[in-house]
Design a protein around this motif. Structure first.
Motif, PDB file in Angstrom:
ATOM      1  N   SER A  51       6.314 -14.187   0.673  1.00 21.70           N
ATOM      2  CA  SER A  51       4.974 -14.722   0.482  1.00 21.70           C
ATOM      3  C   SER A  51       4.927 -15.497  -0.829  1.00 21.70           C
ATOM      4  CB  SER A  51       3.945 -13.583   0.438  1.00 21.70           C
ATOM      5  OG  SER A  51       3.922 -12.985  -0.829  1.00 21.70           O
TER       6      SER A  51
ATOM      7  N   CYS B 140       0.838  -1.203   0.000  1.00 18.35           N
ATOM      8  CA  CYS B 140       0.000   0.000   0.000  1.00 18.35           C
ATOM      9  C   CYS B 140       0.872   1.252   0.000  1.00 18.35           C
ATOM     10  CB  CYS B 140      -0.938  -0.010   1.207  1.00 18.35           C
ATOM     11  SG  CYS B 140      -1.971   1.438   1.280  1.00 18.35           S
TER      12      CYS B 140
ATOM     13  N   THR C 155       1.349   0.765  17.302  1.00 15.45           N
ATOM     14  CA  THR C 155       0.890   2.010  16.661  1.00 15.45           C
ATOM     15  C   THR C 155      -0.631   2.142  16.764  1.00 15.45           C
ATOM     16  OG1 THR C 155       2.694   1.611  15.105  1.00 15.45           O
ATOM     17  CG2 THR C 155       1.266   3.472  14.632  1.00 15.45           C
TER      18      THR C 155
ATOM     19  N   GLY D  28       9.301  -4.154   7.727  1.00 12.82           N
ATOM     20  CA  GLY D  28      10.466  -3.861   6.903  1.00 12.82           C
ATOM     21  C   GLY D  28      10.015  -3.583   5.480  1.00 12.82           C
TER      22      GLY D  28
ATOM     23  N   LYS E 142       0.797 -13.797  -4.461  1.00 13.54           N
ATOM     24  CA  LYS E 142      -0.422 -13.881  -5.284  1.00 13.54           C
ATOM     25  C   LYS E 142      -0.899 -12.458  -5.581  1.00 13.54           C
ATOM     26  CE  LYS E 142      -2.158 -16.674  -2.105  1.00 13.54           C
ATOM     27  NZ  LYS E 142      -1.003 -17.439  -1.624  1.00 13.54           N
TER      28      LYS E 142
ATOM     29  N   GLU F  10       9.574   4.126   7.340  1.00 17.52           N
ATOM     30  CA  GLU F  10       9.378   2.679   7.496  1.00 17.52           C
ATOM     31  C   GLU F  10      10.120   2.222   8.749  1.00 17.52           C
ATOM     32  OE1 GLU F  10       7.738  -0.173   6.176  1.00 17.52           O
ATOM     33  OE2 GLU F  10       8.911  -1.042   7.823  1.00 17.52           O
ATOM     34  N   ARG F  11       9.396   1.558   9.651  1.00 22.16           N
ATOM     35  CA  ARG F  11      10.008   1.161  10.926  1.00 22.16           C
ATOM     36  C   ARG F  11      11.079   0.079  10.739  1.00 22.16           C
ATOM     37  NH1 ARG F  11       5.206  -0.970  14.482  1.00 22.16           N
ATOM     38  NH2 ARG F  11       6.838  -1.414  15.983  1.00 22.16           N
TER      39      ARG F  11
ATOM     40  N   VAL G 207       6.934   5.644  13.377  1.00 18.92           N
ATOM     41  CA  VAL G 207       6.077   6.740  13.845  1.00 18.92           C
ATOM     42  C   VAL G 207       5.519   6.320  15.199  1.00 18.92           C
ATOM     43  CG1 VAL G 207       3.908   7.966  13.430  1.00 18.92           C
ATOM     44  CG2 VAL G 207       5.488   7.538  11.543  1.00 18.92           C
TER      45      VAL G 207
ATOM     46  N   GLY H 219      -4.506  -8.348   1.083  1.00 17.13           N
ATOM     47  CA  GLY H 219      -3.629  -8.940   0.078  1.00 17.13           C
ATOM     48  C   GLY H 219      -2.805  -7.867  -0.627  1.00 17.13           C
ATOM     49  N   ILE H 220      -1.786  -8.341  -1.327  1.00 14.97           N
ATOM     50  CA  ILE H 220      -0.801  -7.440  -1.942  1.00 14.97           C
ATOM     51  C   ILE H 220      -1.460  -6.542  -2.995  1.00 14.97           C
ATOM     52  CG2 ILE H 220       1.294  -7.406  -3.371  1.00 14.97           C
ATOM     53  CD1 ILE H 220       1.970 -10.175  -2.093  1.00 14.97           C
TER      54      ILE H 220
ATOM     55  N   ALA I  34       4.336  -6.939   4.602  1.00 16.14           N
ATOM     56  CA  ALA I  34       4.051  -8.308   5.046  1.00 16.14           C
ATOM     57  C   ALA I  34       4.120  -9.320   3.906  1.00 16.14           C
ATOM     58  CB  ALA I  34       2.679  -8.360   5.700  1.00 16.14           C
ATOM     59  N   GLY I  35       3.912  -8.868   2.679  1.00 13.16           N
ATOM     60  CA  GLY I  35       3.842  -9.856   1.597  1.00 13.16           C
ATOM     61  C   GLY I  35       5.171 -10.151   0.943  1.00 13.16           C
TER      62      GLY I  35
ATOM     63  N   GLU J 161      -4.159  -2.641   4.356  1.00 11.40           N
ATOM     64  CA  GLU J 161      -4.699  -3.732   5.159  1.00 11.40           C
ATOM     65  C   GLU J 161      -4.859  -3.363   6.631  1.00 11.40           C
ATOM     66  OE1 GLU J 161      -3.341  -7.604   4.282  1.00 11.40           O
ATOM     67  OE2 GLU J 161      -4.842  -8.360   5.671  1.00 11.40           O
TER      68      GLU J 161
HETATM   69  P1  FAD Z   1       2.005  -4.257   5.094  1.00 12.28           P
HETATM   70  O1  FAD Z   1       2.478  -5.018   3.932  1.00 12.28           O
HETATM   71  O2  FAD Z   1       1.834  -4.974   6.374  1.00 12.28           O
HETATM   72  O3  FAD Z   1       3.015  -3.037   5.282  1.00 12.28           O
HETATM   73  C1  FAD Z   1       2.964  -2.193   6.381  1.00 12.28           C
HETATM   74  C2  FAD Z   1       4.338  -1.576   6.607  1.00 12.28           C
HETATM   75  O4  FAD Z   1       4.217  -0.552   7.590  1.00 12.28           O
HETATM   76  C3  FAD Z   1       5.343  -2.575   7.153  1.00 12.28           C
HETATM   77  O5  FAD Z   1       6.479  -2.594   6.325  1.00 12.28           O
HETATM   78  C4  FAD Z   1       5.665  -2.060   8.549  1.00 12.28           C
HETATM   79  O6  FAD Z   1       7.008  -2.266   8.926  1.00 12.28           O
HETATM   80  C5  FAD Z   1       5.342  -0.579   8.444  1.00 12.28           C
HETATM   81  N1  FAD Z   1       4.958   0.044   9.712  1.00 12.28           N
HETATM   82  C6  FAD Z   1       4.077  -0.423  10.624  1.00 12.28           C
HETATM   83  N2  FAD Z   1       3.965   0.441  11.662  1.00 12.28           N
HETATM   84  C7  FAD Z   1       4.786   1.482  11.384  1.00 12.28           C
HETATM   85  C8  FAD Z   1       5.108   2.673  12.093  1.00 12.28           C
HETATM   86  N3  FAD Z   1       4.556   2.968  13.274  1.00 12.28           N
HETATM   87  N4  FAD Z   1       6.027   3.520  11.547  1.00 12.28           N
HETATM   88  C9  FAD Z   1       6.613   3.222  10.352  1.00 12.28           C
HETATM   89  N5  FAD Z   1       6.351   2.089   9.654  1.00 12.28           N
HETATM   90  C10 FAD Z   1       5.431   1.238  10.161  1.00 12.28           C
HETATM   91  N6  FAD Z   1      -1.140 -11.366   0.165  1.00 12.28           N
HETATM   92  C11 FAD Z   1      -1.341 -11.687  -1.117  1.00 12.28           C
HETATM   93  O7  FAD Z   1      -2.065 -10.963  -1.809  1.00 12.28           O
HETATM   94  N7  FAD Z   1      -0.755 -12.777  -1.681  1.00 12.28           N
HETATM   95  C12 FAD Z   1       0.051 -13.595  -0.973  1.00 12.28           C
HETATM   96  O8  FAD Z   1       0.567 -14.560  -1.522  1.00 12.28           O
HETATM   97  C13 FAD Z   1       0.286 -13.285   0.390  1.00 12.28           C
HETATM   98  N8  FAD Z   1       1.060 -14.073   1.164  1.00 12.28           N
HETATM   99  C14 FAD Z   1       1.406 -13.644   2.407  1.00 12.28           C
HETATM  100  C15 FAD Z   1       2.380 -14.360   3.106  1.00 12.28           C
HETATM  101  C16 FAD Z   1       2.829 -13.910   4.342  1.00 12.28           C
HETATM  102  C17 FAD Z   1       3.909 -14.688   5.047  1.00 12.28           C
HETATM  103  C18 FAD Z   1       2.247 -12.750   4.926  1.00 12.28           C
HETATM  104  C19 FAD Z   1       2.699 -12.271   6.274  1.00 12.28           C
HETATM  105  C20 FAD Z   1       1.272 -12.048   4.235  1.00 12.28           C
HETATM  106  C21 FAD Z   1       0.847 -12.482   2.973  1.00 12.28           C
HETATM  107  N9  FAD Z   1      -0.103 -11.780   2.224  1.00 12.28           N
HETATM  108  C22 FAD Z   1      -0.331 -12.128   0.932  1.00 12.28           C
HETATM  109  C23 FAD Z   1      -0.804 -10.619   2.777  1.00 12.28           C
HETATM  110  C24 FAD Z   1      -0.145  -9.339   2.274  1.00 12.28           C
HETATM  111  O9  FAD Z   1       1.197  -9.398   2.556  1.00 12.28           O
HETATM  112  C25 FAD Z   1      -0.778  -8.121   2.916  1.00 12.28           C
HETATM  113  O10 FAD Z   1      -2.146  -8.141   2.631  1.00 12.28           O
HETATM  114  C26 FAD Z   1      -0.177  -6.844   2.364  1.00 12.28           C
HETATM  115  O11 FAD Z   1       1.212  -6.842   2.552  1.00 12.28           O
HETATM  116  C27 FAD Z   1      -0.783  -5.624   3.040  1.00 12.28           C
HETATM  117  O12 FAD Z   1      -0.146  -4.496   2.558  1.00 12.28           O
HETATM  118  P2  FAD Z   1      -0.051  -3.150   3.387  1.00 12.28           P
HETATM  119  O13 FAD Z   1       0.872  -2.285   2.635  1.00 12.28           O
HETATM  120  O14 FAD Z   1      -1.404  -2.667   3.692  1.00 12.28           O
HETATM  121  O15 FAD Z   1       0.607  -3.565   4.794  1.00 12.28           O
END
Ligand code: FAD
Length: 539
Positions: free
Chosen positions: A164, A107, A273, A156, A167, A126-127, A232, A516-517, A160-161, A509
């Motif tokens: 993974s 995201c 957070t 990092g 997908k 990014e934390r 943050v 999902g990604i 989270a993905g 998310e």
């Molecule tokens: P995230 O990817 O969780 O990113 C949030 C980021 O914010 C992190 O890097 C975190 O370090 C950072 N952060 C958090 N708090 C703070 C703060 N206070 N200050 C600064 N930075 C902060 N989805 C799929 O669609 N296909 C797949 O195959 C799939 N497999 C997966 C496998 C695994 C092992 C995991 C854990 C997840 C998987 N997912 C998969 C789910 C997918 O990863 C998530 O839905 C997606 O990453 C969400 O994206 P996001 O950017 O909203 O959040």
């Protein structure tokens, strides 16, 4: 161009079959057909002996208008829609302030990328660490090194993905075709071109790592700035009676960053957070999520069951599945995040807690298929009374899993047969669980509420009626699966801003707006556009 849908051909068709089918459908001679590009290719494997490929194609033809008229009543022949991405705004030449993106998961990456492409030079916080360093920490943890609570599967660069299956599909509504922009950016960053046309694209973990680096570089090249290991901690808010305006951010390195617009793309695991936002009065609600276990079978069994004699065909790849069962106790059990030919991974981000998840490489060549088998739970029924109560429930279950695993980050595990029979496991069978650091055999019903065990005990035999062997006694279960989606929703309004904090854009998310990604990337674009359109350049 014309878009033709639902063209069915046998799995082993030769190269000439597709143009032939198009000519036949349109009823035109070969000279009239100028170009063909495959927009989507899926398959229908309901009849294992006659698996069909299903194409959607875009064709350039002479006499397009006549053909459109001829097929006016045929929904399978239409004008190809314009799916190219168009920027909604352009940053002023002299930026007086810069938008901030918190979190560099899918995201945050797409929000920052779009803002950067529109000229807004975002600052990204990014934390966790940059993706290569993070990979070392994460793989280290899987090899029994200590858990780094700021650098792991959840936290990092890449989000989270990163580790993974990668997908890249979901059922989100995407009327503005943002999903195409996400896929095109992934391809520009090195993803295989086929993700643009296969019906269930996936990238796999190693490819994702280098793509994330390329996207980061693009953001920087366009004037963006990325700060790793910067968490943050708190918002600086001005206002009263529960209505606030954002003034800035307090960061973990002690710095104060003044800013007016922040995209908060935290992911579902930023529990500290969420607590801080709640304590400051940001409006947060509890939301439903799901809990359960990871199940593992041999991939060859899943392939055989889904594809029969066609198992192993490279076009089909490793087979997946999607299963749902409505239980007598009113619960719904379903498979989630199925990873064909993959491994189960240790996905904890907090010390003293164990969480499972799944990943795979692009090739999907590992021996086992894994998937979460989870039960839907709701705040009303299962964790009432407080917006953050879902987090407390997750923590409790993850602690119980840690204890049941032997307090060394081994996952507690059990054979399917023993779980169904309600007795602890002592010895593995043919399926070796892939979770590392390791698996401690035990009784998994100890780590989830009774209604979850009950529901999964009912669902597995029901799933076996769809995939023969699913209830096979020596398949394995590990746990606990708690991070299926965010347990909270940081409510936003039609303008994509928090309903009580002006300037704060909860996204992805963690805020409850993606799963999902791909959908997190789409939400990142949406929110970046909303921010750009509301951008006020006054200092
Ligand atoms: P995230 O990817 O969780 O990113 C949030 C980021 O914010 C992190 O890097 C975190 O370090 C950072 N952060 C958090 N708090 C703070 C703060 N206070 N200050 C600064 N930075 C902060 N989805 C799929 O669609 N296909 C797949 O195959 C799939 N497999 C997966 C496998 C695994 C092992 C995991 C854990 C997840 C998987 N997912 C998969 C789910 C997918 O990863 C998530 O839905 C997606 O990453 C969400 O994206 P996001 O950017 O909203 O959040």
């Amino acid at each position: 161009m014309l878009r033709l849908t639902d063209i069915k051909l046998p799995l082993d068709h030769d190269d000439s079959a597709l143009p032939q089918a198009i000519l036949q459908k349109l009823g035109v001679p070969a000279e009239q057909l100028l170009d063909i590009s495959v927009f989507k290719r899926g398959y229908d494997a309901r009849n294992k002996r006659d698996i069909q490929l299903i194409y959607t194609v875009d064709v350039e033809v002479n006499g397009q208008d006549e053909l459109l008229e001829k097929f006016a009543k045929d929904t399978q022949v239409r004008l190809t829609p314009d799916m190219t991405y168009k920027f909604v705004a352009q940053a002023p030449e002299n930026l007086n302030h810069r938008p901030v993106v918190v979190g560099l998961g899918p995201c945050g990456i797409f929000a920052a990328l779009i803002l950067a492409q529109m000229g807004y030079k975002p600052i990204v916080l990014e934390r966790g660490k940059a993706v290569r360093e993070r990979t070392k920490d994460t793989f280290g943890f899987w090899r029994k090194q200590p858990l780094n609570p700021e650098s792991n599967v959840q936290f990092g660069e890449g989000g989270a993905g990163t580790f993974s299956d990668g997908k890249l599909y979901s059922q989100v509504k995407d009327r503005k075709h943002y999903g195409r922009k996400v896929l095109h950016e992934f391809v520009a960053a090195g993803a295989p071109e086929e993700i643009l046309y296969v019906s269930k694209p996936h990238i796999g973990t190693f490819k994702l790592v280098s793509m994330v680096e390329k996207m980061r570089q693009q953001i920087i090249d366009l004037g963006g700035e990325i700060r790793f290991s910067t968490r943050v901690e708190k918002l600086d808010l001005e206002g009263e009676n529960g209505e606030f305006t954002l003034k800035g951010l307090y960061l973990s390195d002690g710095e104060y960053l003044a800013c007016k617009q922040v995209i908060l793309a935290l992911g579902h695991s930023a529990r500290d957070t969420f607590q801080s936002l709640y304590d400051q009065g940001v409006y947060i609600e509890a939301k439903p999520f799901s809990i359960g276990f990871r199940i593992e079978h041999e991939q060859s069994m899943i392939d055989q069951c889904r594809f029969g004699d066609n198992a192993g065909n490279p076009i089909l790849g490793a087979a997946d599945y999607k299963l749902v069962h409505h239980c007598k106790n009113g619960r719904t059990v379903y498979s989630f995040c199925m990873c064909p030919g993959g491994t189960v991974v240790a996905a904890a981000s907090e010390p003293g807690r164990v969480v499972t998840n799944g990943m795979s490489q692009y090739s999907r060549h590992e021996r086992n298929a894994n998937s979460a088998i989870v039960v839907g739970i709701t705040p009303e029924q299962d964790y009432p009374g407080h917006p953050l109560a879902g987090i407390e429930l997750q923590r409790r279950l993850e602690e119980m899993a840690y204890q049941a695993g032997g307090e060394n980050y081994n996952a507690p595990g059990q054979l399917i047969g023993d779980f169904l029979a309600g007795k602890p496991s002592h010895e593995l069978g043919e399926v070796t669980p892939s979770y590392t650091p390791g698996v401690t055999l035990t009784d998994l019903s100890k780590v989830v509420p009774d209604y979850v065990s009950e529901a999964i005990r009912e669902a597995i035999p029901a799933f076996d009626r769809q995939i023969k062997g699913f209830a096979k006694a020596d398949g394995t279960l590990t746990g606990v699966e708690t991070r299926t989606s965010s347990p909270v929703c940081i409510k936003r309004g039609k303008d994509y801003q928090s309903i009580n904090v002006k300037g704060l854009y909860p996204a992805g998310e963690g805020a409850g707006y993606a799963g999902g990604i791909w959908s997190a990337g789409i939400d990142g674009i949406r929110v970046a556009e909303a921010l750009a359109m509301a951008f006020d350049n006054q200092a």
